[in-house]
Design a protein around this motif. Structure first.
Motif, PDB file in Angstrom:
ATOM      1  N   GLY A  62       0.828  -1.201   0.000  1.00 20.97           N
ATOM      2  CA  GLY A  62       0.000   0.000   0.000  1.00 20.97           C
ATOM      3  C   GLY A  62       0.855   1.240   0.000  1.00 20.97           C
ATOM      4  N   THR A  63       0.251   2.368   0.336  1.00 20.64           N
ATOM      5  CA  THR A  63       0.964   3.644   0.416  1.00 20.64           C
ATOM      6  C   THR A  63       0.715   4.283   1.773  1.00 20.64           C
ATOM      7  OG1 THR A  63      -0.885   4.968  -0.454  1.00 20.64           O
ATOM      8  CG2 THR A  63       0.663   4.038  -2.061  1.00 20.64           C
ATOM      9  N   THR A  64       1.595   5.193   2.128  1.00 18.36           N
ATOM     10  CA  THR A  64       1.473   5.925   3.387  1.00 18.36           C
ATOM     11  C   THR A  64       1.840   7.384   3.145  1.00 18.36           C
ATOM     12  OG1 THR A  64       2.050   3.992   4.722  1.00 18.36           O
ATOM     13  CG2 THR A  64       2.368   6.148   5.750  1.00 18.36           C
ATOM     14  N   LEU A  65       1.107   8.276   3.789  1.00 20.46           N
ATOM     15  CA  LEU A  65       1.458   9.695   3.746  1.00 20.46           C
ATOM     16  C   LEU A  65       2.430   9.956   4.890  1.00 20.46           C
ATOM     17  CD1 LEU A  65       0.442  12.123   1.972  1.00 20.46           C
ATOM     18  CD2 LEU A  65      -0.850  12.820   3.983  1.00 20.46           C
ATOM     19  N   THR A  66       3.633  10.408   4.566  1.00 16.50           N
ATOM     20  CA  THR A  66       4.655  10.639   5.581  1.00 16.50           C
ATOM     21  C   THR A  66       5.431  11.906   5.292  1.00 16.50           C
ATOM     22  OG1 THR A  66       6.628   9.690   6.660  1.00 16.50           O
ATOM     23  CG2 THR A  66       6.337   9.218   4.322  1.00 16.50           C
ATOM     24  N   ALA A  86      -1.026  -0.048  -7.849  1.00 18.74           N
ATOM     25  CA  ALA A  86      -0.993  -1.458  -8.259  1.00 18.74           C
ATOM     26  C   ALA A  86      -1.497  -1.659  -9.682  1.00 18.74           C
ATOM     27  CB  ALA A  86      -1.817  -2.308  -7.297  1.00 18.74           C
ATOM     28  N   ARG A  87      -2.171  -0.656 -10.232  1.00 25.51           N
ATOM     29  CA  ARG A  87      -2.691  -0.783 -11.593  1.00 25.51           C
ATOM     30  C   ARG A  87      -1.817  -0.080 -12.627  1.00 25.51           C
ATOM     31  NH1 ARG A  87      -7.058   1.723 -12.250  1.00 25.51           N
ATOM     32  NH2 ARG A  87      -7.449   2.658 -10.220  1.00 25.51           N
ATOM     33  N   ALA A  88      -0.600   0.272 -12.218  1.00 28.63           N
ATOM     34  CA  ALA A  88       0.340   0.862 -13.177  1.00 28.63           C
ATOM     35  C   ALA A  88       0.720  -0.180 -14.229  1.00 28.63           C
ATOM     36  CB  ALA A  88       1.583   1.361 -12.458  1.00 28.63           C
ATOM     37  N   ARG A  89       0.875   0.279 -15.469  1.00 27.11           N
ATOM     38  CA  ARG A  89       1.203  -0.625 -16.564  1.00 27.11           C
ATOM     39  C   ARG A  89       2.521  -0.195 -17.193  1.00 27.11           C
ATOM     40  NH1 ARG A  89      -4.700   0.006 -19.286  1.00 27.11           N
ATOM     41  NH2 ARG A  89      -4.340   2.124 -18.548  1.00 27.11           N
ATOM     42  N   PRO A  90       3.605  -0.907 -16.884  1.00 25.37           N
ATOM     43  CA  PRO A  90       4.909  -0.505 -17.438  1.00 25.37           C
ATOM     44  C   PRO A  90       4.971  -0.742 -18.937  1.00 25.37           C
ATOM     45  CG  PRO A  90       5.089  -2.586 -16.245  1.00 25.37           C
ATOM     46  CD  PRO A  90       3.705  -2.071 -15.995  1.00 25.37           C
TER      47      PRO A  90
END
Length: 348
Positions: free
Chosen positions: A261-265, A326-330
């Motif tokens: 996941g991601t976190t705001l830091t 997670a839905r990035a498409r390289p």
């Protein structure tokens, strides 16, 4: 789609500037595919900025965007900075390195950098955009006199209205889902944390300027949703991180596929920023020392990232990404633009 018509774009798509990750090659590929490519100069000096713009101009004759930081000057606290260095010392020692003795203001705001302003005035890119605040009135006048369209990020209606009053030509509505640094003008003030579509709907019709939606937009369906909500265009960053033309390293690319996941830091740079969950983020969750502020904290953060990388540890980067990573498409950037355009029905 006023912005696309004004700039002669085929598609109302903007590749986000992404300081440290975007490159002239990435921006040029996006431009050549009919969208608006961007580079960021907030993390480099005037000489490097001039070289980046020249490199980009050598790759495309199409309009592009150059992004600058306009953060407020830091309030320094020597005791706080020493305490932060001490808190990070065990991390450096883990990688056989020493932390910096003192923290530096490694990035200059455009509002305090006449040399960078001179570069932008000289280059006169089609679009100049701003993050963390607004440029000085003299900057607005000088850039408009050269024909540049001016765009500012906003995370709230109040910030967008300030952009209108400052003479901006469009506003990027940065939703809370967006990757990278929050564009909040005052990082110490409460953050409205509005989602992308909610913010777009709030701004549309209230500010009288084109609104560019940004945050967790990864495919054509989401592009259409943003446009249906009233956006004039969309800005996408995380979607382009995995492109071969970006400067993302091996660890960054791997985490796009593997992170939980991601976190705001704020612990990496001193300003709140959304990052992929990695070793740096995990340490930050447990850190008790007070974060010194931006950009001094980033001086230590970048030094630690470099030390870890030299030791073969790739999980300590500033791996900025939005919640939909997670839905990035390289794939090559130009190809990605065409895929997104087809999905959004722009060529139908």
């Amino acid at each position: 789609m006023r912005l696309a018509r004004t700039l002669g774009l085929r598609y109302p798509l903007v590749q986000a500037p992404m300081a440290g990750t975007s490159t002239p090659a990435l921006a040029a590929a996006v431009c050549e595919a009919g969208a608006l490519g961007s580079i960021a100069v907030g993390a480099v000096d005037a000489g490097a900025a001039r070289a980046m713009i020249a490199d980009l101009r050598g790759r495309t004759a199409r309009p592009f965007n150059v992004n600058a930081f306009v953060h407020r000057k830091a309030d320094r606290d020597a005791a706080l900075e020493r305490a932060w260095i001490a808190a990070m010392r065990p991390l450096f020692e883990r990688f056989g390195a020493q932390p910096p003795e003192d923290l530096r203001e490694i990035y200059r705001s455009l509002n305090d950098d006449p040399d960078m302003l001179e570069v932008l005035i000289e280059a006169a890119p089609a679009v100049v955009s701003f993050h963390f605040g607004l440029p000085l009135p003299k900057t607005v006048a000088a850039l408009k006199a050269r024909g540049s369209l001016l765009v500012a990020s906003a995370t709230s209606l109040a910030e967008a209205e300030a952009g209108v009053a400052a003479g901006m030509d469009a506003i990027v509505a940065q939703g809370f889902e967006a990757g990278g640094h929050r564009g909040v003008f005052d990082p110490d003030a409460p953050d409205a944390r509005l989602g992308t579509l909610d913010l777009v709907r709030q701004l549309t019709g209230r500010i009288g300027l084109p609104v560019i939606a940004a945050g967790a937009i990864m495919d054509g369906e989401e592009i259409r949703a943003a446009l249906d909500a009233g956006a004039d265009a969309v800005q996408m960053g995380t979607a382009f991180v995995g492109c071969p033309e970006s400067a993302a390293d091996e660890g960054y690319r791997a985490l796009l596929a593997e992170a939980a996941g991601t976190t705001l830091t704020a612990a990496i740079s001193g300003r709140p920023a959304r990052c992929l969950d990695n070793a740096f983020v995990a340490w930050a969750r447990e850190a008790t020392a007070t974060i010194p502020g931006y950009p001094m904290t980033y001086d230590a953060g970048k030094a630690l990232i470099a030390a870890a990388k030299a030791a073969g540890e790739l999980g300590w980067g500033a791996h900025w990404a939005g919640t939909a990573f997670a839905r990035a498409r390289p794939m090559p950037a130009g190809e990605l633009v065409e895929v997104l355009a087809r999905e959004a029905g722009f060529d139908a």
